[in-house]
Design a protein around this motif. Structure first.
Motif, PDB file in Angstrom:
ATOM      1  N   ALA A 283       0.822  -1.206   0.000  1.00  0.00           N
ATOM      2  CA  ALA A 283       0.000   0.000   0.000  1.00  0.00           C
ATOM      3  C   ALA A 283       0.857   1.257   0.000  1.00  0.00           C
ATOM      4  O   ALA A 283       0.482   2.281  -0.587  1.00  0.00           O
ATOM      5  N   LEU A 284       2.013   1.197   0.656  1.00  0.00           N
ATOM      6  CA  LEU A 284       2.903   2.352   0.692  1.00  0.00           C
ATOM      7  C   LEU A 284       3.629   2.561  -0.630  1.00  0.00           C
ATOM      8  O   LEU A 284       4.006   3.689  -0.963  1.00  0.00           O
ATOM      9  N   ASP A 285       3.835   1.484  -1.369  1.00  0.00           N
ATOM     10  CA  ASP A 285       4.582   1.573  -2.629  1.00  0.00           C
ATOM     11  C   ASP A 285       3.900   0.700  -3.686  1.00  0.00           C
ATOM     12  O   ASP A 285       4.436  -0.348  -4.089  1.00  0.00           O
ATOM     13  N   PRO A 286       2.713   1.098  -4.139  1.00  0.00           N
ATOM     14  CA  PRO A 286       1.960   0.242  -5.066  1.00  0.00           C
ATOM     15  C   PRO A 286       2.677  -0.010  -6.377  1.00  0.00           C
ATOM     16  O   PRO A 286       2.444  -1.041  -7.017  1.00  0.00           O
ATOM     17  N   ALA A 287       3.566   0.878  -6.797  1.00  0.00           N
ATOM     18  CA  ALA A 287       4.280   0.683  -8.057  1.00  0.00           C
ATOM     19  C   ALA A 287       5.215  -0.514  -7.990  1.00  0.00           C
ATOM     20  O   ALA A 287       5.548  -1.107  -9.027  1.00  0.00           O
ATOM     21  N   ARG A 288       5.666  -0.874  -6.783  1.00  0.00           N
ATOM     22  CA  ARG A 288       6.574  -2.010  -6.617  1.00  0.00           C
ATOM     23  C   ARG A 288       5.904  -3.148  -5.847  1.00  0.00           C
ATOM     24  O   ARG A 288       6.585  -4.008  -5.275  1.00  0.00           O
ATOM     25  N   ALA A 289       4.591  -3.174  -5.813  1.00  0.00           N
ATOM     26  CA  ALA A 289       3.871  -4.187  -5.048  1.00  0.00           C
ATOM     27  C   ALA A 289       4.114  -5.584  -5.611  1.00  0.00           C
ATOM     28  O   ALA A 289       4.233  -5.779  -6.828  1.00  0.00           O
ATOM     29  N   THR A 290       4.182  -6.541  -4.705  1.00  0.00           N
ATOM     30  CA  THR A 290       4.290  -7.950  -5.077  1.00  0.00           C
ATOM     31  C   THR A 290       3.149  -8.707  -4.395  1.00  0.00           C
ATOM     32  O   THR A 290       2.636  -8.264  -3.364  1.00  0.00           O
ATOM     33  N   PRO A 291       2.723  -9.834  -4.953  1.00  0.00           N
ATOM     34  CA  PRO A 291       1.572 -10.541  -4.391  1.00  0.00           C
ATOM     35  C   PRO A 291       1.779 -10.909  -2.926  1.00  0.00           C
ATOM     36  O   PRO A 291       2.835 -11.424  -2.553  1.00  0.00           O
ATOM     37  N   THR A 292       0.756 -10.641  -2.136  1.00  0.00           N
ATOM     38  CA  THR A 292       0.765 -11.032  -0.730  1.00  0.00           C
ATOM     39  C   THR A 292       0.114 -12.406  -0.609  1.00  0.00           C
ATOM     40  O   THR A 292      -1.035 -12.590  -1.006  1.00  0.00           O
ATOM     41  N   THR A 293       0.863 -13.370  -0.065  1.00  0.00           N
ATOM     42  CA  THR A 293       0.373 -14.741   0.078  1.00  0.00           C
ATOM     43  C   THR A 293       0.782 -15.251   1.462  1.00  0.00           C
ATOM     44  O   THR A 293       1.411 -14.535   2.248  1.00  0.00           O
ATOM     45  N   CYS A 294       0.457 -16.494   1.735  1.00  0.00           N
ATOM     46  CA  CYS A 294       0.876 -17.096   3.007  1.00  0.00           C
ATOM     47  C   CYS A 294       2.397 -17.110   3.130  1.00  0.00           C
ATOM     48  O   CYS A 294       2.937 -17.049   4.255  1.00  0.00           O
ATOM     49  N   ALA A 295       3.090 -17.155   2.013  1.00  0.00           N
ATOM     50  CA  ALA A 295       4.559 -17.176   2.030  1.00  0.00           C
ATOM     51  C   ALA A 295       5.131 -15.837   2.486  1.00  0.00           C
ATOM     52  O   ALA A 295       6.323 -15.764   2.826  1.00  0.00           O
ATOM     53  N   SER A 296       4.310 -14.798   2.525  1.00  0.00           N
ATOM     54  CA  SER A 296       4.802 -13.483   2.954  1.00  0.00           C
ATOM     55  C   SER A 296       5.239 -13.498   4.408  1.00  0.00           C
ATOM     56  O   SER A 296       5.938 -12.583   4.861  1.00  0.00           O
ATOM     57  N   VAL A 297       4.842 -14.527   5.162  1.00  0.00           N
ATOM     58  CA  VAL A 297       5.224 -14.598   6.561  1.00  0.00           C
ATOM     59  C   VAL A 297       6.737 -14.721   6.726  1.00  0.00           C
ATOM     60  O   VAL A 297       7.280 -14.344   7.779  1.00  0.00           O
ATOM     61  N   ILE A 298       7.414 -15.196   5.695  1.00  0.00           N
ATOM     62  CA  ILE A 298       8.867 -15.305   5.777  1.00  0.00           C
ATOM     63  C   ILE A 298       9.571 -14.271   4.915  1.00  0.00           C
ATOM     64  O   ILE A 298      10.769 -14.316   4.734  1.00  0.00           O
ATOM     65  N   GLY A 299       8.799 -13.317   4.388  1.00  0.00           N
ATOM     66  CA  GLY A 299       9.397 -12.309   3.518  1.00  0.00           C
ATOM     67  C   GLY A 299      10.088 -11.208   4.281  1.00  0.00           C
ATOM     68  O   GLY A 299       9.954 -11.055   5.469  1.00  0.00           O
TER      69      GLY A 299
END
Length: 299
Positions: A283-299
């Motif tokens: 939301a802070l940087d929509p131009a560089r957004a990447t898909p948010t998934t369950c794997a985001s917990v380790i991102g």
């Protein structure tokens, strides 16, 4: 009424009252306040936020102001999200607001219109220090709703200083606390007691004079991007869909649509949930957004 029936109703009434008061205090208390005795300014700076020498980069040209929830404070609500954003190159700042006299550490209890005035002063301080023309705001619970008062022209008119508002489990239209607030009229004096002693709680009840005034004329203002991140397991801001905003430049996100097995409730989504935090970064940087998934917990 038979005497034993009357006697049986007394403890039941007291139990309901106790449950209501408990919900109005304990349920909205972030678990993170267990560390409330932390020396706030020193810890924040040591972890990289509230550093007034920080200058926004070309990649992230706006400072991020974090706005804690009810009973939270500028450190404990953000022990995970603030470093998460700092590590991604943001200048991050957080404030304390809504303090009551003689009540240390636990904030967000004062009148919300006065808390918004504190946010107004703090945003100016951050913009002066960083040299940025606008800030992005990220708030949890009351901290996701209160900035709406700051933004609206009919109140404080802060929209020209803000690019985006990200609300994590915000009570944008108040809360029923699982229906418990509907019991207030049955307990004479309780509503006045809450309003007199913790006005920040009373202001958040669905249908309160504050919520009615805040939402009159629409949810949003032009020129600001809005994101709401909610969880269907929220037990504090209920019904959870009342968190959503209606208007242009609004994105309402349900956490379980991003990760169906995410069980975060009201406290966890704002204090420890890295899946929600990945969506904050988007939301802070929509131009560089990447898909948010369950794997985001380790991102």
């Amino acid at each position: 009424m038979l005497p034993w029936i009357r006697a049986a109703r007394v403890p039941r009434t007291r139990s309901l009252l106790a449950a209501l008061l408990l919900a109005l205090t304990v349920l909205v208390t972030p678990a993170a306040t267990a560390t409330a005795a932390t020396p706030a300014a020193a810890e924040a700076t040591s972890r990289g936020w509230n550093d007034y020498s920080c200058k926004p980069s070309a990649a992230h040209p706006r400072p991020v102001v974090l706005v804690h929830g009810t009973f939270g404070n500028s450190i404990d609500n953000w022990l995970v999200l603030a470093p998460y954003l700092v590590n991604r190159g943001y200048c991050v700042f957080s404030l304390d607001y809504g303090q009551l006299p003689g009540v240390p550490f636990f904030h967000g209890l004062g009148p919300i219109d006065k808390s918004a005035e504190q946010l107004d002063v703090f945003v100016d301080k951050v913009l002066d220090a960083t040299g940025a023309p606008k800030a992005d705001l990220v708030g949890h619970s009351q901290g996701g709703m209160m900035p709406n008062y700051y933004l609206k022209l009919k109140f404080l008119g802060g929209a020209d200083k803000v690019n985006a508002l990200v609300g994590i489990a915000p009570d944008n239209h108040g809360t029923t606390l699982l229906g418990l607030t509907k019991l207030l009229p049955f307990f004479p004096g309780v509503e006045k007691f809450i309003s007199d002693n913790t006005p920040g709680l009373a202001d958040q009840v669905a249908g309160s004079p504050f919520i009615t005034k805040l939402t009159a004329g629409g949810d949003t203002v032009p020129g600001v991007r809005y994101t709401v991140i909610a969880t269907k397991y929220d037990q504090v801001v209920t019904p959870y869909r009342t968190q959503y905003l209606d208007g242009p430049n609004v994105r309402n996100v349900l956490l379980q649509d991003l990760c169906p097995v995410d069980l975060s409730e009201h406290v966890a989504i704002g204090t420890i949930d890295r899946i929600a935090f990945h969506e904050v970064a988007n939301a802070l940087d929509p131009a560089r957004a990447t898909p948010t998934t369950c794997a985001s917990v380790i991102g």
